[in-house]
Motif scaffolding. Structure first.
Motif, PDB file in Angstrom:
ATOM      1  N   GLU A  60      41.980-151.296  59.256  1.00 12.91           N
ATOM      2  CA  GLU A  60      41.131-152.212  58.582  1.00 12.91           C
ATOM      3  C   GLU A  60      40.262-152.072  57.362  1.00 12.91           C
ATOM      4  OE1 GLU A  60      38.816-153.727  61.922  1.00 12.91           O
ATOM      5  OE2 GLU A  60      40.571-154.570  63.119  1.00 12.91           O
ATOM      6  N   THR A  61      40.009-150.810  57.512  1.00 11.85           N
ATOM      7  CA  THR A  61      39.007-150.743  56.066  1.00 11.85           C
ATOM      8  C   THR A  61      39.540-149.566  55.319  1.00 11.85           C
ATOM      9  OG1 THR A  61      38.218-148.561  57.324  1.00 11.85           O
ATOM     10  CG2 THR A  61      37.399-150.648  57.845  1.00 11.85           C
ATOM     11  N   PHE A  62      40.771-148.946  55.295  1.00 11.43           N
ATOM     12  CA  PHE A  62      41.222-148.236  54.162  1.00 11.43           C
ATOM     13  C   PHE A  62      42.773-148.036  54.106  1.00 11.43           C
ATOM     14  CE2 PHE A  62      42.287-145.902  58.112  1.00 11.43           C
ATOM     15  CZ  PHE A  62      43.005-144.794  57.956  1.00 11.43           C
ATOM     16  N   SER A  63      43.435-147.545  52.875  1.00 12.01           N
ATOM     17  CA  SER A  63      44.849-147.190  53.135  1.00 12.01           C
ATOM     18  C   SER A  63      44.666-145.697  52.891  1.00 12.01           C
ATOM     19  CB  SER A  63      45.393-147.980  51.722  1.00 12.01           C
ATOM     20  OG  SER A  63      44.963-147.595  50.630  1.00 12.01           O
ATOM     21  N   GLN A  64      45.829-145.079  52.905  1.00 11.50           N
ATOM     22  CA  GLN A  64      46.043-143.886  52.790  1.00 11.50           C
ATOM     23  C   GLN A  64      47.446-143.391  52.279  1.00 11.50           C
ATOM     24  OE1 GLN A  64      44.344-140.940  55.657  1.00 11.50           O
ATOM     25  NE2 GLN A  64      45.113-139.263  54.881  1.00 11.50           N
ATOM     26  N   TYR A  65      47.513-142.485  51.154  1.00 13.87           N
ATOM     27  CA  TYR A  65      48.855-142.317  50.655  1.00 13.87           C
ATOM     28  C   TYR A  65      49.081-140.813  50.568  1.00 13.87           C
ATOM     29  CZ  TYR A  65      48.253-146.961  48.299  1.00 13.87           C
ATOM     30  OH  TYR A  65      47.984-148.190  48.075  1.00 13.87           O
ATOM     31  N   VAL A  66      50.136-140.340  50.895  1.00 14.50           N
ATOM     32  CA  VAL A  66      50.651-138.828  50.668  1.00 14.50           C
ATOM     33  C   VAL A  66      51.263-139.099  49.430  1.00 14.50           C
ATOM     34  CG1 VAL A  66      51.637-136.836  51.380  1.00 14.50           C
ATOM     35  CG2 VAL A  66      50.554-138.455  53.081  1.00 14.50           C
ATOM     36  N   MET A  67      50.991-138.392  48.421  1.00 11.91           N
ATOM     37  CA  MET A  67      51.262-138.534  46.928  1.00 11.91           C
ATOM     38  C   MET A  67      52.235-137.106  46.639  1.00 11.91           C
ATOM     39  SD  MET A  67      50.066-141.362  45.770  1.00 11.91           S
ATOM     40  CE  MET A  67      50.325-141.423  44.082  1.00 11.91           C
ATOM     41  N   GLU A  68      53.359-137.385  45.790  1.00 14.04           N
ATOM     42  CA  GLU A  68      53.934-136.463  45.285  1.00 14.04           C
ATOM     43  C   GLU A  68      54.318-136.564  43.928  1.00 14.04           C
ATOM     44  OE1 GLU A  68      57.729-134.088  47.448  1.00 14.04           O
ATOM     45  OE2 GLU A  68      58.558-135.299  46.007  1.00 14.04           O
ATOM     46  N   VAL A  69      53.737-135.816  43.008  1.00 10.14           N
ATOM     47  CA  VAL A  69      53.903-136.082  41.490  1.00 10.14           C
ATOM     48  C   VAL A  69      54.614-134.915  40.962  1.00 10.14           C
ATOM     49  CG1 VAL A  69      52.690-136.462  39.319  1.00 10.14           C
ATOM     50  CG2 VAL A  69      51.705-137.438  41.610  1.00 10.14           C
ATOM     51  N   ALA A  70      55.622-135.101  40.319  1.00 12.12           N
ATOM     52  CA  ALA A  70      56.641-133.991  39.772  1.00 12.12           C
ATOM     53  C   ALA A  70      56.072-133.530  38.569  1.00 12.12           C
ATOM     54  CB  ALA A  70      57.928-134.795  39.493  1.00 12.12           C
ATOM     55  N   PRO A  71      56.556-132.390  37.961  1.00 16.25           N
ATOM     56  CA  PRO A  71      55.983-131.925  36.777  1.00 16.25           C
ATOM     57  C   PRO A  71      56.059-133.099  35.473  1.00 16.25           C
ATOM     58  CG  PRO A  71      57.035-130.172  37.511  1.00 16.25           C
ATOM     59  CD  PRO A  71      57.206-131.355  38.459  1.00 16.25           C
ATOM     60  N   GLY A  72      55.099-133.149  34.748  1.00 10.04           N
ATOM     61  CA  GLY A  72      54.995-134.213  33.589  1.00 10.04           C
ATOM     62  C   GLY A  72      54.680-135.546  34.274  1.00 10.04           C
ATOM     63  N   GLY A  73      54.465-135.852  35.263  1.00 12.71           N
ATOM     64  CA  GLY A  73      54.269-136.978  36.104  1.00 12.71           C
ATOM     65  C   GLY A  73      52.772-137.112  36.065  1.00 12.71           C
ATOM     66  N   GLY A  74      52.382-138.633  36.585  1.00 13.92           N
ATOM     67  CA  GLY A  74      50.993-138.961  36.723  1.00 13.92           C
ATOM     68  C   GLY A  74      50.735-140.437  36.256  1.00 13.92           C
ATOM     69  N   SER A  75      49.675-140.606  36.119  1.00 14.17           N
ATOM     70  CA  SER A  75      49.193-142.086  35.475  1.00 14.17           C
ATOM     71  C   SER A  75      47.900-142.039  34.718  1.00 14.17           C
ATOM     72  CB  SER A  75      48.909-142.732  36.872  1.00 14.17           C
ATOM     73  OG  SER A  75      48.923-144.186  36.367  1.00 14.17           O
ATOM     74  N   ASP A  76      47.918-142.926  33.735  1.00 14.36           N
ATOM     75  CA  ASP A  76      46.820-143.274  32.989  1.00 14.36           C
ATOM     76  C   ASP A  76      45.892-144.388  33.552  1.00 14.36           C
ATOM     77  OD1 ASP A  76      47.023-141.313  31.031  1.00 14.36           O
ATOM     78  OD2 ASP A  76      48.532-142.560  29.984  1.00 14.36           O
ATOM     79  N   LEU A  77      46.625-145.214  34.231  1.00 15.25           N
ATOM     80  CA  LEU A  77      45.903-146.431  35.073  1.00 15.25           C
ATOM     81  C   LEU A  77      46.375-146.359  36.404  1.00 15.25           C
ATOM     82  CD1 LEU A  77      46.276-148.998  32.147  1.00 15.25           C
ATOM     83  CD2 LEU A  77      44.077-147.917  33.020  1.00 15.25           C
ATOM     84  N   PRO A  78      45.698-145.325  37.238  1.00 16.59           N
ATOM     85  CA  PRO A  78      46.179-145.236  38.723  1.00 16.59           C
ATOM     86  C   PRO A  78      45.582-146.305  39.520  1.00 16.59           C
ATOM     87  CG  PRO A  78      44.582-143.673  38.172  1.00 16.59           C
ATOM     88  CD  PRO A  78      44.787-144.398  36.879  1.00 16.59           C
ATOM     89  N   GLU A  79      44.676-147.186  39.189  1.00 13.22           N
ATOM     90  CA  GLU A  79      43.886-148.024  40.276  1.00 13.22           C
ATOM     91  C   GLU A  79      44.009-149.274  39.527  1.00 13.22           C
ATOM     92  OE1 GLU A  79      43.133-150.058  42.981  1.00 13.22           O
ATOM     93  OE2 GLU A  79      42.739-147.713  43.839  1.00 13.22           O
ATOM     94  N   ASN A  80      44.383-150.341  40.252  1.00 12.75           N
ATOM     95  CA  ASN A  80      44.390-151.817  39.806  1.00 12.75           C
ATOM     96  C   ASN A  80      43.320-152.614  40.224  1.00 12.75           C
ATOM     97  OD1 ASN A  80      45.296-152.135  42.192  1.00 12.75           O
ATOM     98  ND2 ASN A  80      47.189-153.149  41.865  1.00 12.75           N
ATOM     99  N   ASP A  81      42.292-152.270  40.985  1.00  7.74           N
ATOM    100  CA  ASP A  81      41.184-152.750  41.690  1.00  7.74           C
ATOM    101  C   ASP A  81      39.722-152.166  41.396  1.00  7.74           C
ATOM    102  OD1 ASP A  81      39.589-154.259  43.382  1.00  7.74           O
ATOM    103  OD2 ASP A  81      40.828-154.506  44.792  1.00  7.74           O
ATOM    104  N   ASP A  82      38.914-152.679  40.543  1.00  6.09           N
ATOM    105  CA  ASP A  82      37.794-151.913  40.292  1.00  6.09           C
ATOM    106  C   ASP A  82      36.917-152.042  41.612  1.00  6.09           C
ATOM    107  OD1 ASP A  82      38.405-151.920  37.606  1.00  6.09           O
ATOM    108  OD2 ASP A  82      37.467-153.661  36.689  1.00  6.09           O
ATOM    109  N   ALA A  83      36.871-152.689  42.675  1.00  5.81           N
ATOM    110  CA  ALA A  83      36.155-152.610  43.746  1.00  5.81           C
ATOM    111  C   ALA A  83      36.409-151.232  44.858  1.00  5.81           C
ATOM    112  CB  ALA A  83      36.355-154.012  44.660  1.00  5.81           C
ATOM    113  N   VAL A  84      37.401-150.741  44.320  1.00  2.00           N
ATOM    114  CA  VAL A  84      38.056-149.647  45.149  1.00  2.00           C
ATOM    115  C   VAL A  84      37.497-148.291  44.823  1.00  2.00           C
ATOM    116  CG1 VAL A  84      40.260-148.339  45.926  1.00  2.00           C
ATOM    117  CG2 VAL A  84      40.128-150.945  45.981  1.00  2.00           C
ATOM    118  N   GLN A  85      36.955-147.634  45.575  1.00  2.00           N
ATOM    119  CA  GLN A  85      36.674-146.220  45.564  1.00  2.00           C
ATOM    120  C   GLN A  85      37.746-145.156  45.941  1.00  2.00           C
ATOM    121  OE1 GLN A  85      33.324-145.249  48.202  1.00  2.00           O
ATOM    122  NE2 GLN A  85      33.941-146.914  49.455  1.00  2.00           N
TER     123      GLN A  85
END
Length: 277
Positions: free
Chosen positions: A64-89
Motif C-alpha cells: 500500500e505504501t511502497f514499491s521495491q525493485y531489484v535492479m541489474e544495470v549492465a556496464p555502460g548502463g544507467g539513467s539520467d532521468l531515473p524518476e518520473n514523479d517529483d513526489a517520490v523519495q
C-alpha cells in the motif's frame, strides 16, 4: 564482513519440477529466489542496459505504501532521468558491483553495501561505469510532508561502516543497522539491515501498524508469517501487510540478514472513498 545476495536470472531446465515455495495471501506474500528468472523481468523508460524485478507495488491486497525493485544495470548502463514523479523519495541499497550516483550535481561512488537516500523532487542520475553488473534495490515511496517538519537531506552511507544496534536484552543476537536516526521525524520510512546471529529470535509475534518488505541478503531462517512458519533463505522476499503477525528463528549456521522497509512517523491515513475531504 558479509555478503549481499543478488539474483542472476536465467531459466530452470525443462526437467525441473515446477512446484515451488511462492505464496500470495491477503496477509503476506512470499517470493522465493527461484522466481527471479529472465521471464519475469521488467524494463523502464529512460534506463539503458537495465532490467529489473519488481517485487512490490501498490495494488489491492498487496503493498500500500511502497514499491521495491531489484535492479541489474549492465556496464555502460544507467539513467539520467531515473524518476518520473517529483513526489517520490527513494532509497538505493547496493548488493553487487558499483555505480556512480549524482544527486543535485554532487557525485557519490556506490559500492557493495552502500545506502543512498534521495529526497523527493531531487534531480539525480545513476550510471554503471564498472566492468561488471551493478545490482541494487530501489525502494520508492511518496513522501508525506508534516507540519513544522523539514524535508530530509541526501544521505549516502555504507552498511560496513555502521555498528549495528543490539535489541534490548538480546546480548547482540538480534541487531539492527540503522542509516537514519529513529527520532528524526523528517523521515516517513525506514530502510534498515536486520541481523540475527545463529539462535537469535524475535521472541513474540510482532503485530503492528507498519507495513513491511523484507529481502533476505544472507543466510537462512524460519519466519512466522501470519499463521504459517516459512523456511527462508538469501534471495527470498517477504511482504507483510500492516498488523500481520510475524516472528523469526535463525537456526544458523551463519548470520541471517535482511533488508527491511517499513513506513513510520506519520498519522494513519483516514482519507479514502468512504471519507473524502
Amino acid at each position: 564482513m558479509t555478503g549481499y545476495f543478488a539474483p542472476k536470472g536465467g531459466l530452470p531446465p525443462q526437467t525441473q519440477l515446477m512446484t515451488g515455495r511462492a505464496v500470495f495471501t491477503d496477509a503476506y506474500a512470499f517470493i522465493p529466489q527461484g522466481v527471479f528468472s529472465d521471464i519475469v523481468t521488467s524494463f523502464l523508460p529512460g534506463w539503458e542496459k537495465t532490467r529489473l524485478w519488481i517485487i512490490a507495488r501498490p495494488m489491492t491486497g498487496f503493498s500500500e505504501t511502497f514499491s521495491q525493485y531489484v535492479m541489474e544495470v549492465a556496464p555502460g548502463g544507467g539513467s539520467d532521468l531515473p524518476e518520473n514523479d517529483d513526489a517520490v523519495q527513494s532509497v538505493l541499497f547496493m548488493t553487487e558491483g558499483g555505480a556512480d550516483l549524482t544527486v543535485e550535481g554532487k557525485s557519490y561512488a556506490l559500492t557493495s553495501g552502500s545506502y543512498a537516500y534521495i529526497p523527493a523532487g531531487s534531480k539525480w542520475a545513476l550510471h554503471n561505469t564498472g566492468a561488471g553488473n551493478a545490482c541494487f534495490h530501489w525502494i520508492r515511496k511518496i513522501y508525506e510532508p508534516a507540519p513544522g517538519v523539514d524535508r530530509p537531506d541526501v544521505l549516502v552511507l555504507n552498511d560496513k561502516d555502521i555498528t549495528p544496534t543490539p535489541m534490548p536484552d538480546t546480548n547482540g543476537a538480534w541487531a539492527t543497522t540503522r542509516f537514519v536516526d529513529p527520532n528524526d521525524l523528517r523521515h516517513d520510512m525506514h530502510v534498515t539491515v536486520v541481523t540475527f546471529q545463529p539462535g537469535g529470535v524475535i521472541p513474540f509475534e510482532e503485530t503492528h501498524v507498519m507495513e513491511h518488505g523484507l529481502y533476505v541478503l544472507e543466510g537462512k531462517a524460519v519466519y512466522k508469517l501470519n499463521q504459517d512458519w516459512v523456511e527462508v533463505e538469501e534471495g527470498d522476499f517477504m511482504w507483510l501487510r500492516a498488523f500481520c503477525p510475524q516472528a523469526c528463528y535463525a537456526a544458523g549456521p551463519g548470520p541471517f540478514r535482511y533488508l527491511l522497509y517499513k513506513d513510520v512517523n506519520r498519522h494513519a491515513n483516514l482519507r479514502g472513498p468512504l471519507n473524502p475531504r
